[in-house]
Motif scaffolding. Structure first.
Motif, mmCIF file in Angstrom:
data_model
loop_
_atom_site.group_PDB
_atom_site.id
_atom_site.type_symbol
_atom_site.label_atom_id
_atom_site.label_comp_id
_atom_site.label_asym_id
_atom_site.label_seq_id
_atom_site.Cartn_x
_atom_site.Cartn_y
_atom_site.Cartn_z
ATOM 1 N N PHE A 143 39.085 25.398 34.800
ATOM 2 C CA PHE A 143 39.171 25.558 36.249
ATOM 3 C C PHE A 143 38.699 24.297 36.959
ATOM 4 C CE2 PHE A 143 37.277 26.494 40.335
ATOM 5 C CZ PHE A 143 38.207 27.323 40.954
ATOM 6 N N ALA A 144 37.565 23.754 36.509
ATOM 7 C CA ALA A 144 36.984 22.596 37.191
ATOM 8 C C ALA A 144 37.880 21.371 37.102
ATOM 9 C CB ALA A 144 35.611 22.277 36.600
ATOM 10 N N GLU A 145 38.676 21.276 36.041
ATOM 11 C CA GLU A 145 39.594 20.140 35.919
ATOM 12 C C GLU A 145 40.856 20.363 36.742
ATOM 13 O OE1 GLU A 145 38.610 18.389 31.507
ATOM 14 O OE2 GLU A 145 39.661 20.318 31.623
ATOM 15 N N ASP A 480 39.954 39.658 41.874
ATOM 16 C CA ASP A 480 38.859 39.630 42.854
ATOM 17 C C ASP A 480 38.638 38.211 43.354
ATOM 18 O OD1 ASP A 480 38.582 42.320 42.439
ATOM 19 O OD2 ASP A 480 36.778 42.175 41.222
ATOM 20 N N LEU A 481 38.550 37.281 42.417
ATOM 21 C CA LEU A 481 38.389 35.878 42.802
ATOM 22 C C LEU A 481 39.564 35.428 43.666
ATOM 23 C CD1 LEU A 481 37.280 32.979 40.457
ATOM 24 C CD2 LEU A 481 39.140 32.668 42.065
ATOM 25 N N TYR A 482 40.766 35.819 43.260
ATOM 26 C CA TYR A 482 41.981 35.400 43.976
ATOM 27 C C TYR A 482 41.962 35.854 45.435
ATOM 28 C CZ TYR A 482 46.830 35.700 45.566
ATOM 29 O OH TYR A 482 47.980 35.613 46.306
ATOM 30 N N TYR A 483 41.678 37.133 45.683
ATOM 31 C CA TYR A 483 41.736 37.637 47.054
ATOM 32 C C TYR A 483 40.606 37.086 47.914
ATOM 33 C CZ TYR A 483 45.593 40.771 46.040
ATOM 34 O OH TYR A 483 46.831 41.274 45.718
ATOM 35 N N TYR A 484 39.414 36.942 47.361
ATOM 36 C CA TYR A 484 38.323 36.332 48.116
ATOM 37 C C TYR A 484 38.648 34.879 48.458
ATOM 38 C CZ TYR A 484 34.957 40.161 47.558
ATOM 39 O OH TYR A 484 34.311 41.363 47.634
ATOM 40 N N ALA A 485 39.292 34.167 47.525
ATOM 41 C CA ALA A 485 39.552 32.741 47.710
ATOM 42 C C ALA A 485 40.682 32.458 48.691
ATOM 43 C CB ALA A 485 39.873 32.097 46.364
ATOM 44 N N PHE A 486 41.698 33.348 48.737
ATOM 45 C CA PHE A 486 42.884 33.046 49.543
ATOM 46 C C PHE A 486 43.059 33.975 50.737
ATOM 47 C CE2 PHE A 486 43.749 31.253 45.359
ATOM 48 C CZ PHE A 486 44.207 29.978 45.694
ATOM 49 N N MET A 487 42.109 34.885 50.949
ATOM 50 C CA MET A 487 42.193 35.801 52.091
ATOM 51 C C MET A 487 42.182 35.000 53.389
ATOM 52 S SD MET A 487 39.759 39.107 52.855
ATOM 53 C CE MET A 487 38.299 38.115 52.512
ATOM 54 N N GLY A 488 43.165 35.249 54.240
ATOM 55 C CA GLY A 488 43.242 34.580 55.537
ATOM 56 C C GLY A 488 43.887 33.211 55.514
ATOM 57 N N THR A 489 44.309 32.729 54.351
ATOM 58 C CA THR A 489 44.908 31.385 54.266
ATOM 59 C C THR A 489 46.417 31.415 54.463
ATOM 60 O OG1 THR A 489 45.270 31.532 51.870
ATOM 61 C CG2 THR A 489 43.120 30.699 52.629
ATOM 62 N N GLY A 490 47.019 32.594 54.356
ATOM 63 C CA GLY A 490 48.480 32.670 54.436
ATOM 64 C C GLY A 490 49.150 32.376 53.109
ATOM 65 N N ILE A 491 48.366 32.027 52.093
ATOM 66 C CA ILE A 491 48.906 31.776 50.753
ATOM 67 C C ILE A 491 48.868 33.084 49.980
ATOM 68 C CG2 ILE A 491 48.604 30.481 48.607
ATOM 69 C CD1 ILE A 491 47.183 28.320 50.256
ATOM 70 N N GLN A 495 48.492 34.198 42.473
ATOM 71 C CA GLN A 495 47.872 35.027 41.437
ATOM 72 C C GLN A 495 48.152 34.434 40.063
ATOM 73 O OE1 GLN A 495 49.784 38.685 42.830
ATOM 74 N NE2 GLN A 495 47.771 39.656 42.805
ATOM 75 N N TRP A 496 47.104 34.375 39.242
ATOM 76 C CA TRP A 496 47.249 33.851 37.877
ATOM 77 C C TRP A 496 47.687 35.008 36.982
ATOM 78 C CZ3 TRP A 496 42.516 31.756 34.649
ATOM 79 C CH2 TRP A 496 42.952 31.413 33.359
ATOM 80 N N VAL A 497 48.924 34.940 36.513
ATOM 81 C CA VAL A 497 49.523 36.011 35.723
ATOM 82 C C VAL A 497 50.038 35.450 34.401
ATOM 83 C CG1 VAL A 497 51.314 37.797 35.637
ATOM 84 C CG2 VAL A 497 50.206 37.236 37.819
ATOM 85 N N ASP A 498 49.645 36.076 33.310
ATOM 86 C CA ASP A 498 50.165 35.741 31.983
ATOM 87 C C ASP A 498 51.107 36.840 31.514
ATOM 88 O OD1 ASP A 498 48.682 33.431 31.834
ATOM 89 O OD2 ASP A 498 47.124 34.259 30.527
ATOM 90 N N ILE A 499 52.303 36.469 31.119
ATOM 91 C CA ILE A 499 53.252 37.384 30.494
ATOM 92 C C ILE A 499 53.350 36.989 29.024
ATOM 93 C CG2 ILE A 499 55.576 38.348 30.485
ATOM 94 C CD1 ILE A 499 54.075 38.918 33.046
ATOM 95 N N SER A 500 52.894 37.868 28.150
ATOM 96 C CA SER A 500 52.893 37.544 26.717
ATOM 97 C C SER A 500 53.751 38.545 25.951
ATOM 98 C CB SER A 500 51.465 37.551 26.166
ATOM 99 O OG SER A 500 50.875 38.823 26.311
ATOM 100 N N GLU A 527 44.975 28.998 36.500
ATOM 101 C CA GLU A 527 43.759 28.659 37.262
ATOM 102 C C GLU A 527 44.043 28.599 38.766
ATOM 103 O OE1 GLU A 527 41.011 28.842 35.995
ATOM 104 O OE2 GLU A 527 40.888 28.032 33.968
ATOM 105 N N TYR A 528 44.993 29.440 39.258
ATOM 106 C CA TYR A 528 45.301 29.614 40.676
ATOM 107 C C TYR A 528 45.822 28.334 41.339
ATOM 108 C CZ TYR A 528 41.968 33.198 39.290
ATOM 109 O OH TYR A 528 41.306 34.180 38.591
ATOM 110 N N ALA A 529 46.463 27.470 40.533
ATOM 111 C CA ALA A 529 46.868 26.163 41.064
ATOM 112 C C ALA A 529 48.347 26.075 41.387
ATOM 113 C CB ALA A 529 46.511 25.057 40.069
#
Length: 547
Positions: A143-145, A480-491, A495-500, A527-529
């Motif tokens: 994530f940090a990278e 949870d991280l996703y909605y807290y991070a992008f709430m109100g941004t219009g983005i 969502q980080w989704v893996d299909i395996s 990583e939500y990028a």
């Protein structure tokens, strides 16, 4: 003295004998035992909600647990060689997989070797099955990278809100890893159908197959005392199974070193104290005699730091603090309140075996921390809750061939109540104990991790002792991280989704079992990028039975 000697000899020769258990993680043997229950071809009365499983009622799988006796005396002393197991896997671009006990979430090559000995003498049981793990631990994009230059205070605040409340490193240092674990080992005594002792075995609580909210094998087993039923105990109202444990949870010993690469995250990481956590937990299951195939159960866990506050408790609160659970203060963490120094969760589950249709359905509902009061629970039962729902159906093709379908959904994402009130995230604890619900840096509960959701479909052909199949999973990482991070941004599309899609096969011939998997993974917004990427997982598991 003569009568004392006679009593001891009687205990060591005439106590009802129980077969060994199926280790959690031995999916091949568990699948056969569970299939036999659904088909009605075995006498298994287990709920399959408290594992490891005792297999004394299904002789067809006993040969898959232990080998021939290497020592047998007339007084009832036996020693058996446990199967030799060698797992090898490779994650090409980044870590993949869970429910793998002592293996690491690591990129590159990884291997685990396990073998051991089982000793039985009257009421005494000694099982020694250590696990040696080697992991190449190659570097990968953390994530940090990926988010190194992101200046979003919401994203960084959400990320550090997780990191500061759990000991679950993305990468365990920057070198190859070598570790010897005690593995699936235990020393217990069994008197009739009650067992007590110490163990480092993995446990699995709940009816789920892909995920268990309360207790799974996604982390290495931890040292614990156990007091449990050694099989279903029959009573006038049905049969019961139960387990009570207490033990120590270890820190990983690794810091999230990559946080320093977040240009705008300086000073946001809060180091955790070096402290051991104590966990106490219980689970129970009831099979009412009036309803065939129905199992009703519940479980709870509580963990806290073994600090001065813990040492001040009385002996009961030290040994089994889970019986008191959390306090109202646990749900009122504010600037002036820091909770009650523990993390508590409980769950209810139900499983119905439909032997007429060779099928099962199951459901588990869990809540993180207690409700404020009865009105609070009645108004918002979904607050801080999680659930798993699933089922299996087997179709008979021929006398030895079957087609099996499985479906399971696990939902750990916070309910919408977080918009109005604070809601704890599963396995994360923002105040003491800040290492969260982990052992050696890996999740004890569902392997998908905090705030995540999993939908799994499995299709397989069972041909005698061999099986071939495909598992499709949609895994949403920490919503949870996703909605807290992008709430109100219009983005709304990060969502980080893996299909395996896992293709697997198990081939059993003579004393050998070869299990293989190949899993291509398609990732959206790693990583939500944003964007799409690919990964590949491959594994081969070799087992030799000393029969």
């Amino acid at each position: 003295m003569k009568y004392l000697s006679l009593l001891i000899l009687t205990l060591f020769t005439s106590i009802k004998s129980f077969s060994q258990t199926i280790p959690v993680g031995n999916s091949y043997t568990e699948q056969i035992a569970r299939m036999h229950q659904l088909l009605g071809v075995s006498d298994i009365s287990s709920s399959f909600c408290i594992r490891p499983l005792n297999v004394s009622q299904d002789s067809s799988v006993e040969g898959l647990i232990a080998g021939k006796n290497i020592l047998h005396q007339s007084v009832g002393f036996t020693a058996q060689l446990l199967p030799f197991n060698w797992v090898n896997e490779y994650n090409f671009n980044r870590p993949y997989g869970y429910n793998n006990s002592s293996l690491y979430p690591a990129a590159g090559f990884q291997s685990r070797i396990s073998a051991g000995l089982f000793i039985k003498s009257g009421i005494l049981r000694i099982q020694l099955k250590p696990e040696f793990v080697y992991a190449q631990n190659k570097p990968f994009q953390t994530f940090a990278e990926v988010q190194a230059n992101n200046n979003s205070s919401a994203l960084l605040g959400s990320y550090f809100g997780i990191v500061n409340g759990i000991d679950a490193p993305e990468r365990f240092g920057n070198r190859a890893l070598r570790h010897l674990y005690p593995g699936q080992s235990k020393i217990t005594i069994i008197l009739k159908n009650i067992e007590a002792g110490i163990s480092t075995e993995n446990m699995w609580w709940g009816p789920g197959i892909q995920n268990s909210i309360m207790m799974s094998n996604s982390a290495p087993g931890f040292l614990h005392w156990t007091f449990n039923s050694a099989g279903p105990i029959k009573t006038a109202v049905g049969s019961f199974e139960w387990q009570i444990i207490g033990g120590n949870l270890n820190q990983s010993g690794y810091l999230p070193l990559d946080t320093g690469k977040l240009v705008y995250g300086k000073g946001m990481y809060s180091p955790k104290p070096k402290v051991t956590r104590y966990i106490s937990a219980f689970t129970a299951s009831w099979q009412p005699k009036w309803i065939e195939g129905l199992f009703i159960g519940g479980s709870a866990y509580d963990y806290l730091n073994k600090d001065s506050s813990y040492n001040a408790h009385n002996i009961i609160r030290k040994l089994i603090p889970v019986i008191t659970g959390s306090s109202v203060a646990a749900n009122a963490i504010t600037n002036t309140s820091t909770g009650d120094g523990q993390d508590f969760a409980y769950a209810l589950n139900i499983r119905q075996v439909l032997s007429k249709y060779n099928a099962e359905i199951y459901f588990e509902w869990a809540r993180n921390d207690r409700a404020g009061n009865l009105n609070d629970f009645l108004q918002e039962p979904e607050h801080s809750s999680a659930y798993t729902v699933g089922g299996t159906r087997i179709f008979e093709l021929t006398k030895k061939q079957f087609f099996q379908i499985r479906l399971e959904l696990t939902h750990l994402q916070s309910a919408a109540t977080f918009l109005l009130r604070q809601e704890p995230e599963w396995y994360v604890h923002s105040v003491a104990p800040r290492d969260g619900y982990t052992n050696d840096g890996r999740y004890i509960g569902a392997g998908i991790g905090p705030g995540s959701n999993s939908l799994m479909f499995d299709f397989s052909l069972l041909n005698g002792m061999n099986s071939y199949g495909m598992t499709i999973e949609r895994l949403v990482h920490d919503n949870d991280l996703y909605y807290y991070a992008f709430m109100g941004t219009g983005i709304f599309n990060r969502q980080w989704v893996d299909i395996s899609d896992t293709f697997y096969a198990n081939f059993k011939f003579k004393k050998y079992l070869v299990s293989a998997e190949l899993t291509p993974i398609y990732s959206l917004n790693y990583e939500y990028a944003g964007g799409a990427s690919y990964n590949l997982h491959a594994s081969i598991n070799l087992t030799y039975y000393f029969d």
